[in-house]
Design an enzyme around this catalytic site. Sequence first.
Site, PDB file in Angstrom:
ATOM      1  N   CYS A  20     -13.635  18.435  -7.474  1.00 51.03           N
ATOM      2  CA  CYS A  20     -13.662  19.885  -7.634  1.00 51.03           C
ATOM      3  C   CYS A  20     -14.929  20.327  -8.338  1.00 51.03           C
ATOM      4  CB  CYS A  20     -12.449  20.343  -8.455  1.00 51.03           C
ATOM      5  SG  CYS A  20     -12.536  19.761 -10.144  1.00 51.03           S
ATOM      6  N   CYS A  71     -15.545  18.820 -11.789  1.00 53.06           N
ATOM      7  CA  CYS A  71     -16.124  17.469 -11.813  1.00 53.06           C
ATOM      8  C   CYS A  71     -17.631  17.548 -11.620  1.00 53.06           C
ATOM      9  CB  CYS A  71     -15.536  16.601 -10.705  1.00 53.06           C
ATOM     10  SG  CYS A  71     -13.749  16.576 -10.639  1.00 53.06           S
ATOM     11  N   ASP A  99       6.170  -4.768   5.869  1.00 51.98           N
ATOM     12  CA  ASP A  99       6.187  -5.665   4.725  1.00 51.98           C
ATOM     13  C   ASP A  99       7.179  -5.022   3.745  1.00 51.98           C
ATOM     14  OD1 ASP A  99       5.283  -7.382   2.565  1.00 51.98           O
ATOM     15  OD2 ASP A  99       4.234  -5.613   1.830  1.00 51.98           O
ATOM     16  N   ASP A 109       0.713  -3.828   2.736  1.00 48.15           N
ATOM     17  CA  ASP A 109      -0.210  -3.400   1.685  1.00 48.15           C
ATOM     18  C   ASP A 109      -0.917  -4.534   0.974  1.00 48.15           C
ATOM     19  OD1 ASP A 109       2.100  -4.276   0.322  1.00 48.15           O
ATOM     20  OD2 ASP A 109       1.405  -3.197  -1.449  1.00 48.15           O
ATOM     21  N   ASP A 123      -0.790  -9.551   3.488  1.00 43.15           N
ATOM     22  CA  ASP A 123      -0.485  -8.905   4.763  1.00 43.15           C
ATOM     23  C   ASP A 123      -1.729  -8.697   5.617  1.00 43.15           C
ATOM     24  OD1 ASP A 123       2.225  -8.477   4.098  1.00 43.15           O
ATOM     25  OD2 ASP A 123       1.624  -6.783   2.855  1.00 43.15           O
TER      26      ASP A 123
END
Lengths: 733, 46
Positions: free
Chosen positions: A31, A34, A440, A624, A628
């Site tokens: 934003c 920042c 998973d 994840d 995997d």
Amino acid sequence: MNAITPTVTPYVIELPEDVRRLNLMVASVHCAGCIRKIEGALHKTPGVINARVNLSTRRLVVDWHAPENNASRLVQLVSDLGFPATPYDPEMLSGANAREESRLLKSMAVAGFAAANVMLLSIAVWAGYDGGMGDATRGLFHWISAMIALPVVVYSGMPFFKSALIALKGRSLNMDVPISLAVILASGMSLHQTIQGAQHTYFDASVTLLFFLLVGRYLDRRARSKARSAAEQLVTLTATSATIVNGDGSMQTLAVSQVEKGMTVLVAAGDRIPVDGQILSGESDVDASLVTGESLPANVAPQTLVYAGTLNLSQPLTITVKACGDGTLLAEIVRLMEAAEQGRAKYVQIADRVAAIYAPAVHILSAATFIGWMMFTNAGWEASLMAAIAVLIITCPCALGLAVPAVQVVATGRLLQHGVLLKSSHGLERLSNVDTVVFDKTGTLTTAELHLTNGEDISDDVLALAAALAQHSNHPLSRAITKTWGQRPCPDVSNISETPGFGLEATQNGKNVRLGKADWCGVDLDGIPAPFASAVIWLAHEGSEPLQLIFQDTLRNDALETINALRASGMDVIMLSGDRESTVSQMAQALGIDHYAAEQLPAHKVHFVEDLAKAGRHVLMVGDGINDAPALAAGHVSMSPASAADISQNAADLVFQGNSLASIPASIRTARMAHGLVKQNFALAFLYNAIAVPLAMAGLATPLFAAVAMSSSSIVVTLNALRLRLTKWSISS
Amino acid sequence: MSALSILIPAALFLGLLGLVGFFWALKNRQFDDLDGAAERILLDDD
């Protein structure tokens, strides 16, 4: 921020007059606040000449005067503001891509300019057919058109010509071959006609054709480069460092690539272990979830082997390096993944499949027209050639060129809007024909966060006491207890100590309190039935009966709903997990999944997915963990949550944000609709050809007819693609 | 006819002006950070 300090120097670019430039990725800017924080702080720093945040790409460029400051200090400054920054080399990362994108944009602008002006002249000529425009005026208009169109065709057509040449050199045909041929022949023939002072030229057709196609191509490229830049950030953020303990006890920070076998590495509590190694000293809990997929940490002691990528939780460890870089288990997983990915590279996109039939068909039709005219009329070779070229122009796949990109752009934008990042160019197409979804368990169907399941059976006083101890520990079970207890006040306890692998101990009002494993709390497990749980710990308060605290992995809120929705749309749902059989079967039952496999190692998962593929299934793999990643690469298509390991996000075709699994069925639905629209668009383009080609072969296609047909078919195809926006984003139809 | 000798160059000139303007904007990195420009408008200092 040791991670960055040793490697920052190679990224500094030297500009004239002692000015240095550093390019940084700052993933967490989002934003105006920042931007101001970073730019403001940097501008106040001595030596900094310019600091500019790019919010679209989440990148930062800093220029400074070399003697007054240095790169490490600036990186540190940005990081201290709460924005972890990673240096990158803009040339290596996206230099070539950005250049190609800007070349396409320029080509498009030039073609747009030419199309508008040539069309202006052409409309006058068409209007003059009946209005009695003089031959001289028409000739003038044709010459002006030629002077605008010819250089533009050379400039703006280059991306197509190059791609067509590459295809021809590889002895194949792609869509760009008929496009290039049509554009070149149309321009050449029109020039010839202009010189002859003839009535019809096709300059307008060739430049508008280029313009429409460039629009499609630019949009397509832009949508993909957006997704790619997000993926690039993931890759570069994996750079880490290691703290080496030298023989004399001194310490030194090295980049992981510089670490060698036999060195001793110190891993602080809370740090990721950078190498594969054997523990020399220290006892701690290690969260191996990225490698095994399981959320419960394992206790480690001297002699235990630990793997790169796992997280050291409670105590500092010193490790003797057994393998680093290419030799680690992590690298082995990457190799498995790359091998699995090769199968996917063989996939041929629908646009190329169509081009493979379409391009030769167009060329044959055009040749047939020429031969037909030569044989059956006495129009001469010039008129015959004109008819043949008219066929090429008319069939030229303007609508075909837009059929896929238009849909792709709308679909990608729609997915992005709902937090789903499409990473690969044909991921959407592959997602559309999925018939089996493999999940998973930990981290995918569950959040990999443990929660207390028997909280109701435990009195608040006891829970408060447990929380008082737990808040002094970083162990996931301790964190689960403090989370359950929340911000409520805890009783005072003193002399708190943690014994890694066993539990916590403290004193309250002179009485000993223990929280941890059964034997730590002096509980004899004989005769006590093991509850269904991911983990059980005990709380022993001197003078009262020990109590058990039962923990369970938390299912994502909409896991059940998602699986039901997937099943309702005719898909087979399978669960694969590295976890114990009992836990997995219980979870499968809760979710109504009949087909599951437990205790799966990364290689097992790959074989499982590959076997499904051999059985003719189109598998969507959702996972994840690093474990995997190979299976993600082996799947027909794959998705992973944004919380996944970097390497898994890299392997996945789509990455979805947030805690909701609903993105999965919604993305599949979007992909199916998009695929339907692509097919419709192809059908529309063919329908248009079916009408226009016979006319062109008969020599009845005038430039006006070509222009109208081409523009209208492009507009119809684009509007059809936009229909995707009208449908609702929802979990089921 | 004589109107054409003014109108056609005028049309081409205006078109070219637009094209040059676009290239200028591209070269000056006007399109590099579309989101940033939208947010920067909210900053009152600088």
